[in-house]
Design a protein around this motif. Structure first.
Motif, PDB file in Angstrom:
ATOM      1  N   LEU A   1       7.424   1.267   3.162  1.00 28.90           N
ATOM      2  CA  LEU A   1       6.215   0.924   2.412  1.00 28.90           C
ATOM      3  C   LEU A   1       6.028  -0.566   2.200  1.00 28.90           C
ATOM      4  CD1 LEU A   1       6.402   3.757  -0.273  1.00 28.90           C
ATOM      5  CD2 LEU A   1       5.031   3.714   1.831  1.00 28.90           C
ATOM      6  N   VAL A   2       7.101  -1.346   2.361  1.00 29.40           N
ATOM      7  CA  VAL A   2       6.994  -2.787   2.102  1.00 29.40           C
ATOM      8  C   VAL A   2       7.238  -3.604   3.372  1.00 29.40           C
ATOM      9  CG1 VAL A   2       7.913  -4.723   0.763  1.00 29.40           C
ATOM     10  CG2 VAL A   2       7.682  -2.481  -0.310  1.00 29.40           C
ATOM     11  N   LEU A   3       8.389  -3.437   3.987  1.00 26.09           N
ATOM     12  CA  LEU A   3       8.775  -4.290   5.111  1.00 26.09           C
ATOM     13  C   LEU A   3       8.143  -3.909   6.447  1.00 26.09           C
ATOM     14  CD1 LEU A   3      12.579  -4.596   4.298  1.00 26.09           C
ATOM     15  CD2 LEU A   3      10.780  -6.264   3.825  1.00 26.09           C
TER      16      LEU A   3
ATOM     17  N   ILE B   1       8.148   3.623  -7.191  1.00 20.83           N
ATOM     18  CA  ILE B   1       7.255   3.803  -6.046  1.00 20.83           C
ATOM     19  C   ILE B   1       6.076   4.602  -6.578  1.00 20.83           C
ATOM     20  CG2 ILE B   1       6.987   4.819  -3.757  1.00 20.83           C
ATOM     21  CD1 ILE B   1      10.029   4.293  -3.371  1.00 20.83           C
TER      22      ILE B   1
ATOM     23  N   LEU C   1      11.474   0.789   0.374  1.00 21.90           N
ATOM     24  CA  LEU C   1      11.489  -0.637   0.695  1.00 21.90           C
ATOM     25  C   LEU C   1      11.133  -0.863   2.159  1.00 21.90           C
ATOM     26  CD1 LEU C   1      12.067  -3.605  -0.025  1.00 21.90           C
ATOM     27  CD2 LEU C   1      14.469  -3.156   0.531  1.00 21.90           C
ATOM     28  N   TYR C   2      11.790  -0.111   3.029  1.00 18.51           N
ATOM     29  CA  TYR C   2      11.536  -0.323   4.453  1.00 18.51           C
ATOM     30  C   TYR C   2      10.145   0.155   4.875  1.00 18.51           C
ATOM     31  CZ  TYR C   2      11.636  -0.327   9.445  1.00 18.51           C
ATOM     32  OH  TYR C   2      11.299  -0.561  10.744  1.00 18.51           O
TER      33      TYR C   2
ATOM     34  N   GLU D   1       5.785  -3.015   9.437  1.00 22.49           N
ATOM     35  CA  GLU D   1       4.400  -3.255   9.867  1.00 22.49           C
ATOM     36  C   GLU D   1       3.939  -2.032  10.624  1.00 22.49           C
ATOM     37  OE1 GLU D   1       2.296  -5.878   9.444  1.00 22.49           O
ATOM     38  OE2 GLU D   1       3.737  -6.926   8.190  1.00 22.49           O
TER      39      GLU D   1
ATOM     40  N   THR E   1       3.085   4.976  -5.232  1.00 25.14           N
ATOM     41  CA  THR E   1       2.185   5.515  -4.224  1.00 25.14           C
ATOM     42  C   THR E   1       1.966   6.999  -4.509  1.00 25.14           C
ATOM     43  OG1 THR E   1       3.149   3.972  -2.637  1.00 25.14           O
ATOM     44  CG2 THR E   1       1.848   5.769  -1.732  1.00 25.14           C
TER      45      THR E   1
ATOM     46  N   GLN F   1      -3.341   4.909   0.324  1.00 31.19           N
ATOM     47  CA  GLN F   1      -1.944   4.748  -0.086  1.00 31.19           C
ATOM     48  C   GLN F   1      -1.317   6.063  -0.537  1.00 31.19           C
ATOM     49  OE1 GLN F   1      -0.593   1.519   0.279  1.00 31.19           O
ATOM     50  NE2 GLN F   1      -2.539   1.273   1.282  1.00 31.19           N
TER      51      GLN F   1
END
Length: 166
Positions: free
Chosen positions: A138-140, A29, A135-136, A142, A31, A5
């Protein structure tokens, strides 16, 4: 495989580095961020060479935030090197720069950047941009598997043609 990460921030300007780290922190964040201060250091980190000799090159960062105007090796060359290596061809690379030049945007995408984000001058706008990036990416988003080969099944041409017939 991802480097436990990690975000790789490639930024030579100490003020922009501090601003980015502050914006990441302000957006919770957490990370870990590794900072490369020029293109050579970025390439060395990713491939486990030079200063990072012995680092496992199969442990790749989650994303790379890449400035364009860098000493020794510029951001475009870093992007080219990463896109020509099978291990890093699919690694998410976001150009994060102050350049507003159309030719830089086009060139970055042609070389395989996943996104091109201009650094806003206003800190609050920058914090918001970093929040949206986090958000995009690291989270949403794939991510594809990196560093290995994936066998893709292909559908017969007749099936594809039939499904997309107008």
């Amino acid at each position: 495989m991802h480097d436990k990460q990690v975000i790789l921030l490639v930024e030579d300007n100490p003020d922009d580095e501090a601003l980015t780290l502050r914006a990441l922190k302000k957006n919770n964040i957490t990370t870990r961020v590794i900072v490369a201060h020029d293109g050579v250091e970025a390439i060395d980190y990713v491939f486990g060479t030079g200063l990072y000799e012995g680092r496992d090159p199969h442990d790749l960062p989650l994303i790379i935030l890449l400035d364009l105007k860098l000493p020794r090796v510029d951001g475009f060359e870093v992007l080219t090197r990463l896109r020509t290596d099978e291990r890093t061809k699919l690694l998410p690379i976001i150009i994060l720069t102050s350049s507003k030049e159309q030719q830089d945007i086009v060139h970055g995408y042609r070389l395989g950047a996943n996104s091109y984000v201009r650094k806003p001058v206003d800190f609050e706008q920058f914090v918001d941009a970093v929040r949206q990036l986090g958000l995009y990416w690291l989270v949403l988003n794939e991510r594809p598997p990196l560093g290995g080969t994936v066998q893709l099944m292909s559908a017969p041409r007749a099936l594809i043609s039939e499904r997309f017939r107008a």
